[in-house]
Write a protein that holds these residues in place. Structure first.
Motif, PDB file in Angstrom:
ATOM      1  N   PHE A 177       0.846  -1.189   0.000  1.00  0.00           N
ATOM      2  CA  PHE A 177       0.000   0.000   0.000  1.00  0.00           C
ATOM      3  C   PHE A 177       0.885   1.244   0.000  1.00  0.00           C
ATOM      4  CE2 PHE A 177      -2.611  -3.268   1.932  1.00  0.00           C
ATOM      5  CZ  PHE A 177      -3.877  -3.045   1.427  1.00  0.00           C
ATOM      6  N   THR A 179       0.535   5.221   1.330  1.00  0.00           N
ATOM      7  CA  THR A 179      -0.275   6.145   2.125  1.00  0.00           C
ATOM      8  C   THR A 179       0.163   7.572   1.835  1.00  0.00           C
ATOM      9  OG1 THR A 179      -0.700   4.569   3.908  1.00  0.00           O
ATOM     10  CG2 THR A 179      -0.822   6.897   4.464  1.00  0.00           C
ATOM     11  N   THR A 198      -5.027   5.413   1.415  1.00  0.00           N
ATOM     12  CA  THR A 198      -4.104   4.280   1.560  1.00  0.00           C
ATOM     13  C   THR A 198      -4.443   3.331   0.423  1.00  0.00           C
ATOM     14  OG1 THR A 198      -3.964   4.552   3.965  1.00  0.00           O
ATOM     15  CG2 THR A 198      -3.320   2.410   3.049  1.00  0.00           C
ATOM     16  N   ARG A 199      -3.672   3.390  -0.648  1.00  0.00           N
ATOM     17  CA  ARG A 199      -4.041   2.714  -1.893  1.00  0.00           C
ATOM     18  C   ARG A 199      -3.182   1.475  -2.142  1.00  0.00           C
ATOM     19  NH1 ARG A 199      -5.923   6.497  -6.590  1.00  0.00           N
ATOM     20  NH2 ARG A 199      -7.269   6.876  -4.794  1.00  0.00           N
ATOM     21  N   LYS A 200      -3.840   0.428  -2.594  1.00  0.00           N
ATOM     22  CA  LYS A 200      -3.128  -0.806  -2.936  1.00  0.00           C
ATOM     23  C   LYS A 200      -2.303  -0.593  -4.202  1.00  0.00           C
ATOM     24  CE  LYS A 200      -3.885  -5.625  -4.312  1.00  0.00           C
ATOM     25  NZ  LYS A 200      -4.885  -6.670  -4.644  1.00  0.00           N
ATOM     26  N   PRO A 587      -8.915  -4.438   0.105  1.00  0.00           N
ATOM     27  CA  PRO A 587      -8.103  -3.217   0.073  1.00  0.00           C
ATOM     28  C   PRO A 587      -8.926  -1.939   0.157  1.00  0.00           C
ATOM     29  CG  PRO A 587      -7.267  -4.794  -1.517  1.00  0.00           C
ATOM     30  CD  PRO A 587      -8.545  -5.375  -0.978  1.00  0.00           C
ATOM     31  N   ASP A 591      -8.558   0.954   3.055  1.00  0.00           N
ATOM     32  CA  ASP A 591      -8.430   2.387   2.782  1.00  0.00           C
ATOM     33  C   ASP A 591      -9.430   3.185   3.601  1.00  0.00           C
ATOM     34  OD1 ASP A 591      -7.920   4.874   1.691  1.00  0.00           O
ATOM     35  OD2 ASP A 591      -9.020   4.485  -0.163  1.00  0.00           O
TER      36      ASP A 591
END
Length: 602
Positions: A177, A179, A198-200, A587, A591
């Motif tokens: 992830f 952030t 907070t991205r995969k 995911p 987030d």
């Protein structure tokens, strides 16, 4: 002949012969006796709190008006509110509270299926039915996320400059992830920090891919033209990604400081050569290795730890555990050695009776450990001060680093190994922050320091660097005036233009145990104040014509944090959210939960 049953009441009452329709009490003493024997005496079978005094009172008013037939027993009009369904507005409040609890306390969604939690809610209000896990994940969390996001978007729309921090982390189930946090001043000049996402990460962490991810995030939040700088660690891929964005990159000052300490404690010798060489560098490494071995023994031996705690109690000392240093944790070597010094006496006593216990330090080595703690303590203090999120920190890097070098240089280690560490610390710190006052490679530190009314030029070691920074700031202010004319000419009252003393600057900023690294500024600030003249005051008033633009430029640099700690704090919490109890979280829900956990309380 059938005789109708007579009520026992008539043993104490009779019709009044003089007044039709009224009755009177015959014997008050008999009525009082009856009240003592029966708690509740009420012709309508309703609870009563009658006492003997009540009986006497009734005797004094011994007539009761009877009109028509006796009234029927009163019935309960409604069921208790407890057994009715709560209104929809109340249900919404309950549902929101449950979702906020899950986000803020990092609870799994399955908590609503736990029997103990269900019994608790039923006891508090049996009318309320907990939402299902599916409803929480598909509806309630997204709804709360959207409302919170809109609130932050509205705040961001009213700000002119923002800065970002970013870091990459990996979850328990090996999902990566990224952030991103945002920092800015609101309309009331309060420094704000929010987590944006907070991205995969779906691909290899190349500069091109990371640049695309950051571009999408910036566009989604509509801050394309507002980002002044992005703060990250010094990873080559993330630095290159930010360069592709055309945005200024600022390396995390805490990372650089930690790397300076690690390199100072690092030996160029191979592990096998440590025991055969006797240079100060090797002695330093041998001591660190010994400390780790001692802590490791007690960490893995329940018996040794219990005996150590018992000895601490016998000596009326605080019961403290040993702490191991961790390579990725800042200042952990200092923490390990500090704790060893605190438990030195009980540790030495129990070591003599423990089998397979590692060798304890000699008296000279204990003194060296004390030298290490004295030398490393200022680095911990600086790290803590630069990691604050409530106050501007970029402008403090130059003055605090100068104070750090002066502080370490003034330390007087009593051992040769301590003196060697002092030399290495000064070398490594100077090497990593050598050009920090100059306009190249980064102009942000110098400009932020100059624009901070607490420091201005007083914090610079070189007058030339201070003058260069002043000229660059003046150019930027002039450009700002041209772009935004007509500009404000009066600065808002909440922004001050005075140079504060180090005591005022550090008041309530950190604990008393931390070293004040700004003491050296006292003389400089006092001298500058004494040089104030009528001419300089007139020049100051003239410059106030530019205060509106000056304010904008100052806020631009003041909103930039000195470290990427805000985003690192996020993934420290994320490790608790994506835990063994909730490793199946999607995911997207990760987030949203991290977003809510970080932003709900702000």
């Amino acid at each position: 002949m059938y005789k109708k049953n007579r009520s026992g009441v008539w043993n104490y009452m009779d019709k009044d012969p003089n007044t039709p329709g009224q009755i009177q009490l015959l014997e008050a003493n008999k009525l009082a006796t009856l009240v003592e024997e029966v708690d509740d005496i009420n012709v309508f079978n309703e609870p009563s709190t009658s006492t003997n005094s009540t009986a006497v009172t009734h005797y004094e008013d011994s007539t009761v008006q009877i009109q028509g037939p006796p009234p029927k027993r009163q019935k309960q009009l409604t069921l208790m509110n407890r057994f009715s369904l709560p209104p929809d507005s109340k249900v919404d409040q309950f549902n929101k509270a449950v979702v906020e609890m899950i986000a803020e306390d990092m609870q799994p969604l399955s908590i609503v299926e736990n029997s103990g939690f269900q019994r608790l809610i039923n006891l508090l209000d049996s009318r309320y039915k907990l939402p299902s896990r599916k409803l929480i994940g598909t509806t309630l969390i997204p709804n709360l996320y959207e409302s919170t996001r809109k609130m932050i978007e509205t705040i961001l729309s009213h700000t002119k400059y923002v800065s970002l921090t970013s870091d990459i982390w990996t979850s328990l189930n090996t999902i990566s992830f990224i952030t991103v946090t945002v920092h800015f001043f609101d309309n009331n000049f309060n420094l704000k920090t929010y987590v944006l996402t907070t991205r995969k990460l779906e691909s290899n962490h190349t500069a091109q891919y990371l640049s695309g991810v950051l571009t999408d995030i910036i566009r989604e939040w509509k801050i394309n033209t507002k980002v002044a700088a992005i703060v990250t660690d010094s990873g080559a891929n993330i630095k290159a990604a930010i360069k592709l964005l055309g945005i200024d990159h600022i390396p995390c000052a805490a990372h650089k400081l930690n790397n300076a300490v690690k390199n100072a404690l690092k030996s160029e010798f191979e592990e096998n050569d440590i025991d055969t060489n006797h240079t100060e560098e090797v002695e330093m490494m041998k001591l660190v290795k010994m400390c780790r071995s001692i802590v490791g023994h007690f960490k893995h031996s329940e018996v040794s730890t219990r005996i150590l705690h018992e000895k601490q109690k016998q000596l009326n000392s605080p019961v403290l555990k040993l702490k191991q240093d961790i390579a990725i944790r800042w200042n952990s070597t200092l923490t390990m050695m500090e704790r060893l010094l605190l438990v030195k006496e009980p540790l030495m006593l129990v070591s003599m009776g423990l089998p397979r216990c590692p060798n304890m330090p000699s008296n000279e080595q204990w003194q060296t450990i004390n030298d290490f703690v004295i030398l490393l303590k200022p680095f911990e203090s600086l790290t803590i001060q630069l990691s604050s999120e409530q106050r501007p920190t970029l402008s403090k890097v130059i003055p605090l680093l100068r104070g750090l070098l002066l502080s370490v240089n003034n330390k007087v280690p009593v051992t040769l190994t301590g003196q060697f560490l002092k030399k290495k610390l000064l070398e490594q710190t100077t090497k990593r922050f050598d050009n920090i006052e100059e306009m190249y490679p980064s102009q942000f530190y110098a400009k932020a320091t100059l624009l901070d009314p607490r420091f201005k030029k007083a914090a610079f070691t070189s007058n030339d660097n201070a003058n260069d920074a002043e000229q660059e700031v003046q150019k930027e202010i002039a450009d700002c005036i041209k772009t935004n004319a007509p500009e404000k000419t009066v600065l808002e009252p909440s922004v001050t233009q005075t140079t504060l003393t180090p005591e005022q600057l550090e008041h309530n900023s950190h604990s008393k145990e931390q070293e004040n690294l700004l003491t050296y500024l006292e003389t400089t600030v006092t001298t500058l104040r004494s040089q104030t003249t009528y001419t300089s005051t007139a020049m100051t008033l003239f410059k106030q014509q530019m205060l509106g633009a000056l304010c904008d430029v100052a806020l631009k640099y003041s909103c930039i944090p000195a470290t990427s700690v805000p985003s690192e704090r996020v993934f420290s919490k994320a490790g608790q959210i994506v835990s063994a109890r909730r490793n199946r979280l999607l995911p997207d829900n990760v987030d949203k939960l991290i977003f809510l956990n970080a932003n709900l309380k702000k």
